[in-house]
Design an enzyme around this catalytic site. Structure first.
Site, mmCIF file in Angstrom:
data_model
loop_
_atom_site.group_PDB
_atom_site.id
_atom_site.type_symbol
_atom_site.label_atom_id
_atom_site.label_comp_id
_atom_site.label_asym_id
_atom_site.label_seq_id
_atom_site.Cartn_x
_atom_site.Cartn_y
_atom_site.Cartn_z
ATOM 1 N N CYS A 12 -32.921 -35.763 -12.988
ATOM 2 C CA CYS A 12 -33.209 -37.211 -12.890
ATOM 3 C C CYS A 12 -34.611 -37.420 -12.344
ATOM 4 C CB CYS A 12 -32.146 -37.953 -12.103
ATOM 5 S SG CYS A 12 -31.727 -37.276 -10.489
ATOM 6 N N SER A 13 -34.734 -37.768 -11.080
ATOM 7 C CA SER A 13 -36.043 -38.153 -10.561
ATOM 8 C C SER A 13 -36.145 -37.905 -9.065
ATOM 9 C CB SER A 13 -36.281 -39.632 -10.854
ATOM 10 O OG SER A 13 -35.161 -40.376 -10.382
#
Lengths: 191, 106
Positions: free
Chosen positions: A101-102
């Site tokens: 994801c991030s």
């Protein structure tokens, strides 16, 4: 999501419903946004790097247990349980990603740049780091090891870049100003 | 050291060339997730898991990548699972805002 509504309208509807339920006040959101816009960003990580370059005991503590070493700064931007700092050397270059994801060390680097969240970076930096770094304009010598660190909800990584010779005599403010966000992700060197 | 006095790469986010958010709604959604976590509505790791699910679902179906739309969808999904939001109420409210006369949609 309905075709007729935009993400902005839907966000407004969600916020209003949650406020009506008493889960938070709109002013709390204003404060969080202001914090990330103005006080939480790569300048925090840059201060840590600049200090580590010239204070060996701090650097040792940072590499041993970064979470504890930076606690004294009381940086805002929580939700990070554990920070790990990895050091670039003449033999090893480090680069950070979150493949799923991030995940990103907000407290020291702020919010991630757009490319960090892009599927292309997230998948390719693992498969072909040397080539991706070249696309960032960073050529890593063939005899140097590249280590790719995959961040997660539990562990976030930051790179301690190497100090260029020209900064040896600079003061700490000037050294911090030279440390870019990209150098602390590992896609650039400190110039 | 006052961060506002810093220049160049170490300048604060607002002045170092990249805004934290590209549109105001992205900041609102991001802040909502943080405020809800602070309020104990969920653990950040639970949100992270929901975000990973949303991102992986959309990367495999080939739709163009829009990070904060995935972020928002993950938040809705998690809140719905927790019983903190009723999707039909959210749809109805969004629809009602869409129907507002122009000049009231700010």
């Amino acid at each position: 999501m309905s075709e007729l509504t935009t993400p902005a309208l839907r966000a407004e509807a969600l916020e209003d419903l949650l406020v009506e339920q008493g889960l938070f006040a709109p002013e709390q959101l204003d404060a969080i946004i202001e914090m990330f816009n103005e006080r939480v960003g790569p300048m925090n990580g840059a201060r840590v790097v600049a200090r580590a370059w010239t204070e060996p005991t701090f650097k040792a503590r940072l590499l041993e247990d970064a979470t504890t070493a930076i606690a004294e700064y009381a940086f805002e931007g929580g939700q990070v349980d554990k920070l790990v700092v990895v050091e670039n050397t003449d033999e090893v270059h480090n680069v950070v990603v979150c493949t799923l994801c991030s995940c990103y060390p907000w407290a020291v680097l702020g919010l991630p740049p757009k490319w960090y969240k892009d599927p292309a970076y997230r998948s390719r930096i693992v498969r072909e780091p040397r080539r991706v770094l070249e696309e960032f304009g960073l050529e890593i010598a063939q005899n140097k090891t590249i280590r790719v660190w995959d961040s997660s909800a539990e562990v976030r990584y930051m790179v301690l870049p190497q100090m260029p010779e020209r900064l040896a005599t600079a003061d700490e403010t000037a050294r911090a100003a030279a440390v870019s966000r990209d150098a602390m992700i590992g896609v650039a060197l400190v110039q | 050291m006052n961060v506002r006095e810093l220049n160049g790469a170490a300048a604060p986010p607002m002045t170092n060339g990249e805004l934290a958010f590209e549109a105001p709604w992205q900041g609102r959604v991001f802040a909502m997730a943080n405020a809800l976590c602070d309020a104990g509505a969920f653990q950040w790791s639970e949100f992270q898991a929901a975000l990973i699910d949303e991102i992986s679902a959309h990367e495999s179906d080939g739709t163009p990548y829009a990070y904060y739309e995935r972020f928002q969808a993950a938040l809705e999904a998690l809140l719905s699972r927790k019983g903190l939001i009723d999707r039909s109420a959210l749809n109805a409210r969004s629809e009602a805002y869409h129907q507002r006369p122009h000049g009231h949609d700010h």
